[in-house]
Write a protein that holds these residues in place. Structure first.
Motif, PDB file in Angstrom:
ATOM      1  N   UNK A  74     -54.335  48.774  24.967  1.00  0.00           N
ATOM      2  CA  UNK A  74     -54.612  48.776  26.395  1.00  0.00           C
ATOM      3  C   UNK A  74     -55.601  47.715  26.845  1.00  0.00           C
ATOM      4  N   UNK A  75     -56.540  47.349  25.984  1.00  0.00           N
ATOM      5  CA  UNK A  75     -57.494  46.305  26.372  1.00  0.00           C
ATOM      6  C   UNK A  75     -56.789  44.965  26.530  1.00  0.00           C
ATOM      7  N   UNK A  76     -55.922  44.655  25.572  1.00  0.00           N
ATOM      8  CA  UNK A  76     -55.134  43.420  25.699  1.00  0.00           C
ATOM      9  C   UNK A  76     -54.300  43.442  26.982  1.00  0.00           C
ATOM     10  N   UNK A  77     -53.713  44.601  27.278  1.00  0.00           N
ATOM     11  CA  UNK A  77     -52.843  44.705  28.445  1.00  0.00           C
ATOM     12  C   UNK A  77     -53.618  44.476  29.735  1.00  0.00           C
ATOM     13  N   UNK A  78     -54.807  45.045  29.855  1.00  0.00           N
ATOM     14  CA  UNK A  78     -55.598  44.854  31.069  1.00  0.00           C
ATOM     15  C   UNK A  78     -55.931  43.378  31.279  1.00  0.00           C
ATOM     16  N   UNK A  79     -56.282  42.690  30.206  1.00  0.00           N
ATOM     17  CA  UNK A  79     -56.564  41.254  30.315  1.00  0.00           C
ATOM     18  C   UNK A  79     -55.285  40.503  30.700  1.00  0.00           C
ATOM     19  N   UNK A  80     -54.165  40.904  30.123  1.00  0.00           N
ATOM     20  CA  UNK A  80     -52.882  40.258  30.440  1.00  0.00           C
ATOM     21  C   UNK A  80     -52.526  40.443  31.913  1.00  0.00           C
ATOM     22  N   UNK A  81     -52.707  41.668  32.424  1.00  0.00           N
ATOM     23  CA  UNK A  81     -52.409  41.947  33.834  1.00  0.00           C
ATOM     24  C   UNK A  81     -53.327  41.131  34.738  1.00  0.00           C
ATOM     25  N   UNK A  82     -54.600  41.054  34.387  1.00  0.00           N
ATOM     26  CA  UNK A  82     -55.536  40.250  35.178  1.00  0.00           C
ATOM     27  C   UNK A  82     -55.109  38.783  35.187  1.00  0.00           C
ATOM     28  N   UNK A  83     -54.730  38.265  34.029  1.00  0.00           N
ATOM     29  CA  UNK A  83     -54.295  36.873  33.968  1.00  0.00           C
ATOM     30  C   UNK A  83     -53.067  36.642  34.845  1.00  0.00           C
ATOM     31  N   UNK A  84     -52.144  37.584  34.854  1.00  0.00           N
ATOM     32  CA  UNK A  84     -50.959  37.442  35.709  1.00  0.00           C
ATOM     33  C   UNK A  84     -51.358  37.355  37.168  1.00  0.00           C
ATOM     34  N   UNK A  85     -52.296  38.191  37.573  1.00  0.00           N
ATOM     35  CA  UNK A  85     -52.772  38.162  38.957  1.00  0.00           C
ATOM     36  C   UNK A  85     -53.426  36.826  39.279  1.00  0.00           C
ATOM     37  N   UNK A  86     -54.289  36.355  38.386  1.00  0.00           N
ATOM     38  CA  UNK A  86     -54.993  35.096  38.624  1.00  0.00           C
ATOM     39  C   UNK A  86     -54.031  33.912  38.666  1.00  0.00           C
ATOM     40  N   UNK A  87     -53.013  33.948  37.823  1.00  0.00           N
ATOM     41  CA  UNK A  87     -52.054  32.844  37.824  1.00  0.00           C
ATOM     42  C   UNK A  87     -51.246  32.808  39.117  1.00  0.00           C
ATOM     43  N   UNK A  88     -50.924  33.979  39.686  1.00  0.00           N
ATOM     44  CA  UNK A  88     -50.267  34.004  40.990  1.00  0.00           C
ATOM     45  C   UNK A  88     -51.182  33.423  42.064  1.00  0.00           C
ATOM     46  N   UNK A  89     -52.450  33.763  42.002  1.00  0.00           N
ATOM     47  CA  UNK A  89     -53.411  33.246  42.980  1.00  0.00           C
ATOM     48  C   UNK A  89     -53.550  31.734  42.846  1.00  0.00           C
ATOM     49  N   UNK A  90     -53.611  31.258  41.607  1.00  0.00           N
ATOM     50  CA  UNK A  90     -53.742  29.813  41.374  1.00  0.00           C
ATOM     51  C   UNK A  90     -52.523  29.074  41.912  1.00  0.00           C
ATOM     52  N   UNK A  91     -51.340  29.634  41.614  1.00  0.00           N
ATOM     53  CA  UNK A  91     -50.109  28.994  42.087  1.00  0.00           C
ATOM     54  C   UNK A  91     -50.063  28.962  43.617  1.00  0.00           C
ATOM     55  N   UNK A  92     -50.383  30.084  44.240  1.00  0.00           N
ATOM     56  CA  UNK A  92     -50.372  30.141  45.702  1.00  0.00           C
ATOM     57  C   UNK A  92     -51.469  29.257  46.289  1.00  0.00           C
ATOM     58  N   UNK A  93     -52.627  29.238  45.648  1.00  0.00           N
ATOM     59  CA  UNK A  93     -53.725  28.403  46.141  1.00  0.00           C
ATOM     60  C   UNK A  93     -53.389  26.925  46.103  1.00  0.00           C
TER      61      UNK A  93
END
Length: 699
Positions: A74-93
């Motif tokens: 679950x710790x790996x998964x939480x970091x993975x989910x956060x990275x997915x969110x940040x990558x969407x923000x970076x792409x949109x930004x």
């Protein structure tokens, strides 16, 4: 992308957008530009606060994996989910920074998109803080917090007030692969449309028509969709979820799914009358033990099953089997076999399947799409059990029916087109739980255990105790905490009438009538098994078994009132507050002792109840809220010396087998399940379970 590079890119994008959008206020996109500047500033603040948290978690999360070859927890998964969110923000930004000055730039739309991801990031920040606290309060390598502890109770209270609509609106499915997002979006839109019609008391075609008419607004307005989905998952009762999940049983949907499924020559529904069975003891076949029919809650009753076979085999068209058939179509005959072909001899293999559905919904019909493919790929007959569902038939009824079906299949394997030289149990979610507990019950009765188990994303701990993957229940599309708790409560009979035990059962004072009945039956079976070694004297249940019974009489855990949940029960860093919902969710955390029964939560079972299990093959998903159930159960078996394997697939939701045929990634995961089953069938000899050095089967 490495997490450090993600945070670096986020910093650069945020600063670039703030610089570009902080131009003179007379730009044509006016207000939206200021919204974007404000939003990017908050995102930058969240990113800077999260970087050290992620650094601390990534430094140690590998210690929580099953082994070095199976990175997943679950710790790996939480970091993975956060990275997915940040990558969407970076792409949109980057898009905003490059296009904001163009005439066709939709400033308001892009501001709304960025604000939605900003809300998601804020809530993920709260989850990462909670994960950080879990790391501090749990033992090394332990993924679950203290059972019923302050952190687990605090997590439930936090969920009641935490704002979750942002995960189901514009950002719906951001953590999954792009090919899955349209599928998940369709499911969520269908669910909220169905929920609106459910509230209005429509039925039949009226409900379907109303759902179709209202679904359009949830496509156009993602914010409305998110708010409505949050309302549904927080407040609608278990009857709604039974109704929605059972839509897959409808003729229309089942007909559509069958269009892409494999054709099979045998698809029989069977009804087995409730008659006692006599099976030989595994230790001494000269002796036998009695297996009673299912009794709990409903009294003696038949068990329903479905036999699926890609090709017709000897016994499957016999008069003896047709006696049990409840198929409306004409009985199977040789005329169904392709011209010139012969009936095949019985298969040496038999697959017995228990379906998922949270113990409250669905049947073998919901799962026959992928079972038909499995029957073809494995060239094996499959018996899928339609066990009774909660809340009308809570524990232990489903376990009784599944164990009875298993025993019946062993005695009548020839009718099923098999010699049962090797038998594998397979199931997903709730069905995975039943595969494990049926095997535990076979051990306790002293009858033959299956040769292997394939459990896909099984529920091995039916509590709301905190773990890093369970934190995903706050954002999960298919298994939010409100739904999970309702399913657990339904299965464990939470709120049902408790009875005083009869004389001589004081150690079971906290247990309900049917749990006592189950334990007494298991004790009888265990006693029969032990007696096979002592032909003269009568021997009672083992001391370890008595200890396990004593451990069931836990004090009833009561969740403190959640009236203060709007204040936020978790201790966040100063200056940070997650977003809160307008209304509180109604969550009744499972707290009855049945939830801690080892035959309900096998993760809590004492070692002596698990020792002797066949090889267990677990297939979990990295993005599943129940991931830690599989990881911790695999660790427990490995540390005991029991044979076990664990495969963690990427980017798939809980229940992915029910979505078979809709995406390539799901088919790959289904094929992994098939390979695990094939491993059970193709093993030449049974594993020597006396070998304490066995950790897991070779890949």
């Amino acid at each position: 992308m490495d997490w450090r590079a993600v945070f670096t890119a986020l910093e650069e994008v945020c600063e670039e957008n703030i610089s570009v959008l902080s131009a003179p206020a007379d730009l044509p996109y006016g207000d939206p530009s200021r919204r974007l500047v404000t939003c990017m500033g908050k995102i930058l603040e969240h990113g800077r606060a999260l970087e050290p948290v992620v650094s601390g978690i990534t430094a140690v999360y590998h210690h929580y994996d099953f082994d070095s070859d199976t990175p997943g927890n679950g710790y790996r998964t939480l970091v993975k989910v956060l990275q997915s969110c940040l990558q969407h923000i970076i792409q949109k930004g980057r898009y905003v920074a490059s296009n904001c000055g163009r005439a066709l730039f939709r400033a308001d739309h892009n501001a709304s998109e960025m604000e939605a991801y900003g809300s998601v990031l804020c809530q993920l920040r709260a989850l990462l803080y909670t994960a950080q606290r879990l790391l501090q309060e749990t033992s090394p390598g332990q993924l679950y917090g203290e059972p019923g502890g302050d952190l687990s109770r605090g997590l439930v209270r936090e969920y009641t007030s935490m704002y979750k609509a942002c995960f189901y609106g514009r950002c719906l499915g951001f953590q999954f692969s792009p090919s899955l997002r349209p599928i998940l979006q369709s499911i969520v839109i269908s669910m909220v449309s169905f929920g609106e019609s459910y509230d209005k008391q429509h039925s039949g075609l009226g409900m379907a028509a109303f759902s179709l008419l209202t679904s359009g607004k949830y496509v156009i307005d993602p914010e409305l969709r998110g708010e409505e989905y949050e309302r549904i998952t927080q407040n609608l009762d278990i009857r709604f979820w039974k109704s929605f999940w059972n839509l897959t049983e409808s003729e229309l949907l089942s007909g559509l799914t069958s269009l892409g499924s494999n054709l099979v020559q045998v698809n029989l529904t069977l009804t087995i009358p409730p008659e006692p069975l006599f099976l030989p003891l595994a230790s001494d076949p000269r002796l036998s033990t009695s297996v009673p029919p299912p009794l709990a809650h409903l009294g003696p009753g038949p068990v329903h099953m479905r036999l699926i076979s890609h090709e017709l085999r000897e016994g499957q068209d016999s008069k003896e089997l047709m006696v049990f058939s409840r198929t409306e179509a004409a009985p199977i005959s040789v005329s169904l076999v392709p011209f010139g072909a012969q009936k095949l001899p019985p298969s040496p293999w038999l697959l017995i399947h228990f379906h998922g559905g949270g113990f409250v919904a669905q049947t073998s019909k919901s799962h026959e799409n992928y079972l038909k493919g499995w029957s073809k790929d494995l060239n094996v007959p499959i018996l899928s059990v339609d066990y009774s569902l909660a809340p009308d038939a809570p524990f232990p009824r489903a376990l009784e029916e599944c164990f009875y079906s298993y025993c019946w299949a062993l005695k009548n394997c020839r009718l099923l087109g098999s010699t049962a030289e090797r038998v594998c149990l397979a199931g997903d979610s709730a069905g995975g739980n039943l595969c494990i507990t049926v095997s535990m019950r076979a051990l306790s009765y002293g009858v033959r255990v299956p040769d292997g188990i394939m459990a896909a994303y099984p529920a091995t701990l039916l509590t709301t105790d905190a773990s890093p993957s369970r934190l995903l229940c706050s954002i999960d599309l298919l298994l939010p905490l409100g739904v999970l708790s309702k399913c657990i409560n339904a299965y464990t009979g939470e709120g049902s009438e408790w009875v005083q035990p009869t004389e001589g059962t004081s150690t079971l004072r906290a247990l309900g009538r049917d749990t006592v009945l189950l334990i007494s039956q298991l004790t009888q079976g265990a006693s029969s098994w032990v007696q096979s070694f002592f032909p003269v004297e009568v021997v009672g249940p083992s001391s370890s078994y008595r200890r396990s019974l004593g451990n069931l009489a836990h004090q009833r855990a009561v969740l403190p009132p959640s009236s203060d949940s709007s204040q936020g029960p978790m201790n966040y860093p100063e200056g940070f507050k997650p977003l809160r919902s307008k209304s509180l969710a109604v969550i009744q955390a499972p707290c009855c002792p049945v939830a801690k029964n080892p035959f309900v939560s096998p993760l809590l079972a004492p070692e002596d109840l698990l020792r002797g299990l066949p090889p267990v093959h677990l297939v979990a998903s990295a993005l599943d809220a129940l991931l830690d159930d599989s990881v911790m159960f695999a660790k427990k078996l490995r540390d005991m010396g029991q044979p076990v394997t664990l495969v963690v697939v990427e980017d798939l939701p809980h229940g992915f087998l029910s979505l078979s045929g809709l995406a390539k990634e799901i088919q790959v995961a289904s094929d992994i399940c098939v390979e695990r089953i094939r491993k059970v069938f193709q093993t030449d000899q049974k594993v020597d379970r006396s070998n304490e050095g066995i950790g897991k089967l070779p890949n």
